[in-house]
Enzyme design. Structure first.
Site, PDB file in Angstrom:
ATOM      1  N   PHE A 169      12.047   7.583   2.314  1.00 32.53           N
ATOM      2  CA  PHE A 169      11.349   7.241   3.551  1.00 32.53           C
ATOM      3  C   PHE A 169      12.241   6.300   4.347  1.00 32.53           C
ATOM      4  CE2 PHE A 169      10.118   4.447   0.106  1.00 32.53           C
ATOM      5  CZ  PHE A 169      10.181   3.171   0.649  1.00 32.53           C
ATOM      6  N   ASP A 188      10.668  -7.335   0.299  1.00 36.91           N
ATOM      7  CA  ASP A 188      10.958  -7.092   1.704  1.00 36.91           C
ATOM      8  C   ASP A 188      12.345  -6.483   1.746  1.00 36.91           C
ATOM      9  OD1 ASP A 188      10.310  -7.097   4.444  1.00 36.91           O
ATOM     10  OD2 ASP A 188      11.577  -8.839   4.773  1.00 36.91           O
ATOM     11  N   SER A 189      12.450  -5.383   2.433  1.00 35.79           N
ATOM     12  CA  SER A 189      13.721  -4.677   2.411  1.00 35.79           C
ATOM     13  C   SER A 189      14.001  -4.079   3.767  1.00 35.79           C
ATOM     14  CB  SER A 189      13.714  -3.586   1.334  1.00 35.79           C
ATOM     15  OG  SER A 189      12.616  -2.715   1.526  1.00 35.79           O
ATOM     16  N   ALA A 235       2.608   4.057  -1.561  1.00 36.16           N
ATOM     17  CA  ALA A 235       2.489   4.761  -2.844  1.00 36.16           C
ATOM     18  C   ALA A 235       3.851   4.986  -3.490  1.00 36.16           C
ATOM     19  CB  ALA A 235       1.771   6.087  -2.637  1.00 36.16           C
ATOM     20  N   LYS A 236       4.890   5.209  -2.685  1.00 33.80           N
ATOM     21  CA  LYS A 236       6.213   5.473  -3.246  1.00 33.80           C
ATOM     22  C   LYS A 236       6.795   4.216  -3.903  1.00 33.80           C
ATOM     23  CE  LYS A 236       7.289   9.391  -0.278  1.00 33.80           C
ATOM     24  NZ  LYS A 236       8.190   9.991   0.727  1.00 33.80           N
ATOM     25  N   ARG A 240       0.837  -1.203   0.000  1.00 35.25           N
ATOM     26  CA  ARG A 240       0.000   0.000   0.000  1.00 35.25           C
ATOM     27  C   ARG A 240       0.870   1.250   0.000  1.00 35.25           C
ATOM     28  NH1 ARG A 240      -2.770  -3.725   2.962  1.00 35.25           N
ATOM     29  NH2 ARG A 240      -4.898  -4.148   2.240  1.00 35.25           N
TER      30      ARG A 240
END
Length: 203
Positions: free
Chosen positions: A157, A74-75, A12-13, A10
């Site tokens: 982010f 996954d980061s 957006a970036k 979800r």
């Protein structure tokens, strides 16, 4: 005819990043959907011990629930001085999932007495593509750098404001989106999936 691919997020970036990468590589006929674009389905908690396990589980759940080819990633941040942590716990390092400011401040606090030459780190991303009844593939991208002592920049982010990539003076949060796409861990992982995504278009 466009091909729909679900990016199991979800964020957006993240959606915009994958859309930019596909467009740049001539795959603009792939429509990238996010979780908010499909009916809700039960999402398993991220309990894997590795980025790869979590990415594959998320992509598998999304593909099975929707019938669409699904990509998930996954980061996180792997800090040398913290023995590779926060790692898969990056998003909830300070205790509450998704509290970027608290997570970032905790890492800075843990490295407060660490000299500059020992502040090496890497952003790591595992990305998985699951095509129902056909294919599962998992790839990995890494982006080496160092952790600075105070946040800088407003792009990006997570831990971006305290991460300076190798060969750069700017933090990840000070890079333009196009610069970050070409160098970042997620950009590298997603580009590794492009041949498999291209196959979806040409089927």
């Amino acid at each position: 005819m466009t091909t729909k691919v679900l990016l199991a997020t979800r964020n957006a970036k993240k959606l915009e990043e994958l859309r930019r990468i596909l467009l740049k590589r001539g795959l603009g006929d792939i429509t990238v959907l996010g979780l908010s674009d499909v009916d809700e389905f039960p999402e398993a908690p991220e309990t894997g011990a590795t980025f790869e396990e979590n990415a594959l589980a998320k992509a598998y759940d999304a593909a099975m629930a929707t019938g669409l080819p699904a990509v998930a990633d996954d980061s996180g941040l792997s800090v040398d001085e913290l023995n590779g942590m926060p790692g898969v716990l990056s998003a909830r390092w300070a205790g509450q999932h998704g509290d970027d400011e608290a997570n970032l401040r905790l890492v800075l606090s843990q490295l407060r007495d660490t000299p500059d030459e020992r502040r090496g780190a890497a952003f790591v991303c595992a990305a998985a593509l699951v095509v129902p009844d056909r294919e599962e593939v998992v790839v990995r991208g890494e982006w080496r750098g160092t952790i600075i002592r105070e946040p800088r920049g407003t792009n990006g982010f997570g831990y971006d404001p305290i991460f300076v990539p190798e060969g750069e003076q700017r933090t990840s949060a000070e890079l333009e989106p196009s610069e970050k796409d070409s160098a970042s861990h997620r950009g590298r992982a997603l580009r590794s999936l492009l041949p498999h995504l291209r196959d979806l278009v040409h089927d």
